[in-house]
Design an enzyme around this catalytic site. Sequence first.
Site, PDB file in Angstrom:
ATOM      1  N   LYS A   3       0.879  -1.182   0.000  1.00  0.00           N
ATOM      2  CA  LYS A   3       0.000   0.000   0.000  1.00  0.00           C
ATOM      3  C   LYS A   3       0.913   1.227   0.000  1.00  0.00           C
ATOM      4  O   LYS A   3       1.443   1.628   1.033  1.00  0.00           O
ATOM      5  CB  LYS A   3      -0.883  -0.030   1.247  1.00  0.00           C
ATOM      6  CG  LYS A   3      -2.225   0.670   1.104  1.00  0.00           C
ATOM      7  CD  LYS A   3      -2.175   2.132   0.790  1.00  0.00           C
ATOM      8  CE  LYS A   3      -1.928   3.017   1.983  1.00  0.00           C
ATOM      9  NZ  LYS A   3      -1.703   4.436   1.587  1.00  0.00           N
TER      10      LYS A   3
ATOM     11  N   GLU B 242       9.847   1.978  10.619  1.00  0.00           N
ATOM     12  CA  GLU B 242      10.866   2.998  10.366  1.00  0.00           C
ATOM     13  C   GLU B 242      10.154   4.337  10.376  1.00  0.00           C
ATOM     14  O   GLU B 242       9.370   4.628   9.474  1.00  0.00           O
ATOM     15  CB  GLU B 242      11.557   2.738   9.028  1.00  0.00           C
ATOM     16  CG  GLU B 242      12.480   1.549   9.128  1.00  0.00           C
ATOM     17  CD  GLU B 242      13.138   1.182   7.832  1.00  0.00           C
ATOM     18  OE1 GLU B 242      12.980   1.899   6.838  1.00  0.00           O
ATOM     19  OE2 GLU B 242      13.816   0.143   7.818  1.00  0.00           O
TER      20      GLU B 242
ATOM     21  N   CYS C 255      13.899  11.119   6.278  1.00  0.00           N
ATOM     22  CA  CYS C 255      13.846  10.721   7.690  1.00  0.00           C
ATOM     23  C   CYS C 255      15.199  10.867   8.364  1.00  0.00           C
ATOM     24  O   CYS C 255      15.278  11.150   9.549  1.00  0.00           O
ATOM     25  CB  CYS C 255      13.358   9.289   7.803  1.00  0.00           C
ATOM     26  SG  CYS C 255      14.359   8.130   6.871  1.00  0.00           S
TER      27      CYS C 255
ATOM     28  N   GLU D 173       9.571  17.218  14.065  1.00  0.00           N
ATOM     29  CA  GLU D 173      10.042  16.906  12.710  1.00  0.00           C
ATOM     30  C   GLU D 173       9.323  17.809  11.721  1.00  0.00           C
ATOM     31  O   GLU D 173       8.115  17.681  11.525  1.00  0.00           O
ATOM     32  CB  GLU D 173       9.767  15.430  12.388  1.00  0.00           C
ATOM     33  CG  GLU D 173      10.371  14.995  11.080  1.00  0.00           C
ATOM     34  CD  GLU D 173      10.023  13.569  10.696  1.00  0.00           C
ATOM     35  OE1 GLU D 173       8.854  13.175  10.830  1.00  0.00           O
ATOM     36  OE2 GLU D 173      10.926  12.851  10.240  1.00  0.00           O
TER      37      GLU D 173
HETATM   38  P1  NAD Z   1       2.422   8.761   7.102  1.00  0.00           P
HETATM   39  O1  NAD Z   1       2.645   8.016   8.368  1.00  0.00           O
HETATM   40  O2  NAD Z   1       1.404   9.829   7.089  1.00  0.00           O
HETATM   41  O3  NAD Z   1       1.988   7.745   5.941  1.00  0.00           O
HETATM   42  C1  NAD Z   1       2.782   6.652   5.592  1.00  0.00           C
HETATM   43  C2  NAD Z   1       1.892   5.576   5.007  1.00  0.00           C
HETATM   44  O4  NAD Z   1       1.013   5.094   6.016  1.00  0.00           O
HETATM   45  C3  NAD Z   1       1.014   6.037   3.855  1.00  0.00           C
HETATM   46  O5  NAD Z   1       0.987   5.015   2.875  1.00  0.00           O
HETATM   47  C4  NAD Z   1      -0.341   6.190   4.516  1.00  0.00           C
HETATM   48  O6  NAD Z   1      -1.417   6.034   3.626  1.00  0.00           O
HETATM   49  C5  NAD Z   1      -0.305   5.067   5.519  1.00  0.00           C
HETATM   50  N1  NAD Z   1      -1.229   5.209   6.647  1.00  0.00           N
HETATM   51  C6  NAD Z   1      -1.676   6.355   7.225  1.00  0.00           C
HETATM   52  N2  NAD Z   1      -2.514   6.066   8.235  1.00  0.00           N
HETATM   53  C7  NAD Z   1      -2.605   4.714   8.313  1.00  0.00           C
HETATM   54  C8  NAD Z   1      -3.306   3.816   9.145  1.00  0.00           C
HETATM   55  N3  NAD Z   1      -4.111   4.237  10.126  1.00  0.00           N
HETATM   56  N4  NAD Z   1      -3.141   2.483   8.950  1.00  0.00           N
HETATM   57  C9  NAD Z   1      -2.317   2.030   7.985  1.00  0.00           C
HETATM   58  N5  NAD Z   1      -1.655   2.842   7.138  1.00  0.00           N
HETATM   59  C10 NAD Z   1      -1.779   4.168   7.308  1.00  0.00           C
HETATM   60  O7  NAD Z   1       3.852   9.280   6.662  1.00  0.00           O
HETATM   61  P2  NAD Z   1       4.192  10.230   5.418  1.00  0.00           P
HETATM   62  O8  NAD Z   1       3.721  11.598   5.750  1.00  0.00           O
HETATM   63  O9  NAD Z   1       3.734   9.565   4.171  1.00  0.00           O
HETATM   64  O10 NAD Z   1       5.791  10.181   5.413  1.00  0.00           O
HETATM   65  C11 NAD Z   1       6.596  11.031   6.144  1.00  0.00           C
HETATM   66  C12 NAD Z   1       7.078  10.346   7.408  1.00  0.00           C
HETATM   67  O11 NAD Z   1       7.774   9.152   7.093  1.00  0.00           O
HETATM   68  C13 NAD Z   1       8.076  11.187   8.182  1.00  0.00           C
HETATM   69  O12 NAD Z   1       7.774  11.142   9.551  1.00  0.00           O
HETATM   70  C14 NAD Z   1       9.414  10.511   7.928  1.00  0.00           C
HETATM   71  O13 NAD Z   1      10.396  10.722   8.897  1.00  0.00           O
HETATM   72  C15 NAD Z   1       8.990   9.084   7.832  1.00  0.00           C
HETATM   73  N6  NAD Z   1      10.008   8.290   7.128  1.00  0.00           N
HETATM   74  C16 NAD Z   1      10.783   7.438   7.858  1.00  0.00           C
HETATM   75  C17 NAD Z   1      11.796   6.706   7.231  1.00  0.00           C
HETATM   76  C18 NAD Z   1      12.688   5.788   8.019  1.00  0.00           C
HETATM   77  O14 NAD Z   1      13.344   4.959   7.421  1.00  0.00           O
HETATM   78  N7  NAD Z   1      12.745   5.903   9.331  1.00  0.00           N
HETATM   79  C19 NAD Z   1      11.980   6.833   5.850  1.00  0.00           C
HETATM   80  C20 NAD Z   1      11.164   7.713   5.142  1.00  0.00           C
HETATM   81  C21 NAD Z   1      10.178   8.425   5.790  1.00  0.00           C
END
Ligand code: NAD
Length: 501
Positions: A189, A264, A298, A395
């Site tokens: 997804k 992550e 991230c 962040e």
């Molecule tokens: P997000 O958590 O809003 O969304 C990530 C994914 O989760 C999307 O596909 C979203 O549709 C899904 N999602 C949202 N709510 C959900 C739920 N209730 N159940 C299941 N899936 C759900 O994150 P974002 O805004 O897309 O990405 C940015 C974040 O990702 C930042 O905090 C960044 O630091 C983090 N990030 C971490 C790493 C790492 O390796 N640590 C790498 C890249 C990004």
Amino acid sequence: MSELDLNLTRAAAYLKPFAEKGVLNRIGGKDSAGVASFQTTSPVDGGFLANVARGDAAEIDRAAKAAKAAFPAWRDMDARERKAILHRVADAIVARAEEIAFLECLDTGQALRFMGKAALRGAENFRYFADLAPSARDGQSLPSATLMNVTTRVPIGPVGVITPWNTPFMLSTWKIAPALAAGCTVVHKPAELSPITARLLVEIAEDAGLPPGVWNLVNGFGEDAGRALTEHPDIKAIAFVGESRTGSMIMKQGADTLKRVHFELGGKNPCIVFDDADLDRALDAAIFMIYSLNGERCTSSSRLLVQSSIHDDFVAKLAERVKKLKVGHPLDPETEIGPLIAPEHVAKVCSYFEIAQSDGAKVHVGGAKLDGPGCYVQPTLFTGATQDMRIANEEIFGPVLTVISFSDTDDAIAKANAVEYGLTAYVWTNDITRALQVTERLEAGMMWVNSENVRHLPTPFGGVKASGMGRDGGDWSFEFYMEQKHIGFATGRHEIPRLGV
Ligand code: NAD
């Protein structure tokens, strides 16, 4: 014709099939338009890119069943054959690297100078885990007095992979390649804000010979498709990359089905510069680690901790460089910073310009949205900040750097650790003893001394505290996607306790 114009023409050709047919789901080797659709739009000007199939719980159920049906054959396939297929996927990624890079730029706003490499890094991920596939099941021999004990590993089953919008192609390969190499089947997804290259990737994999149903793709929103995936009983584990609070929601959603989870999550990573460091290299790395990838990264070093003895000089040089960063169209090879992902994210990032000032910090460079229709934000530098301010703890996930001064090693460590996150840390010093002491005490999953983040695939990737749970890379990825089994073979006729005699 300028290079940007040439790139725009080529990008339009790559986008055409998606603009015409939409970004469809892929379930059991077949396209699916989902129950409804939503649009993915351009961060450059808000224009239409493509309609995207919107999956719901029923679509996730079909995908999970397809992954379950495909699992036994994929698990039992000779691992050398799996290895060959995954290498073919890598070859196909390389062959279509330009298409991937251009579409990634259009959909995410990330600059081409970084996205060109992201496609190749995706191929590397497939090659690395392909080579490990034949040894993934290997175990140990642990003989005891009466038993020949052996261990082996088996793939856990169909798994769900949920990815964020910032660098979707690279992150999808990073999570999915080890799952497939381990013998798991996948339901992916992707993030709703940048879904195009995930669809391209599954197509590439199937064209390269991946059997139908081994990799399924369902687009949609977190609260319906994402949630349904985390709750589905046939999905044995969730590999998630995204925000910390989403990780927490996923953990709750997966509780009823006892989901194994790997997270992550976010970061507020420190770059600590001591006065004995190679300051020119430290400056280059500090700038690179926050202003590359639009700061939507991230592992970005979004907090710069500078020793007070060098603070003013270092900040003066830093400010000059930040002023010269080239903001532009993501497909322009000269561009260093492109538009942010979406208007809502721009609003979030820009809200910190006000927050910084009301908390008492100085907006030293930037601090405004750029005029025009796109999601462009000025590269921004906050100085005079203290560790208790929101800009030092939250962040922001944009091209925004907060500078904080520190006095000595203890002060640097206290400030570095005073956040809820713990993903990466960057330490700049030429004193080896200090480097050892600092890295020992820093609360971070990954640290680099006198270096920017340079990923080496066998090393463990992941964070501590609110930055994550579990590790990727090398055998750590297989630990997550596989189950350990122990089998004890009696070596003789040892005495068995007799009851009820
Ligand atoms: P997000 O958590 O809003 O969304 C990530 C994914 O989760 C999307 O596909 C979203 O549709 C899904 N999602 C949202 N709510 C959900 C739920 N209730 N159940 C299941 N899936 C759900 O994150 P974002 O805004 O897309 O990405 C940015 C974040 O990702 C930042 O905090 C960044 O630091 C983090 N990030 C971490 C790493 C790492 O390796 N640590 C790498 C890249 C990004």
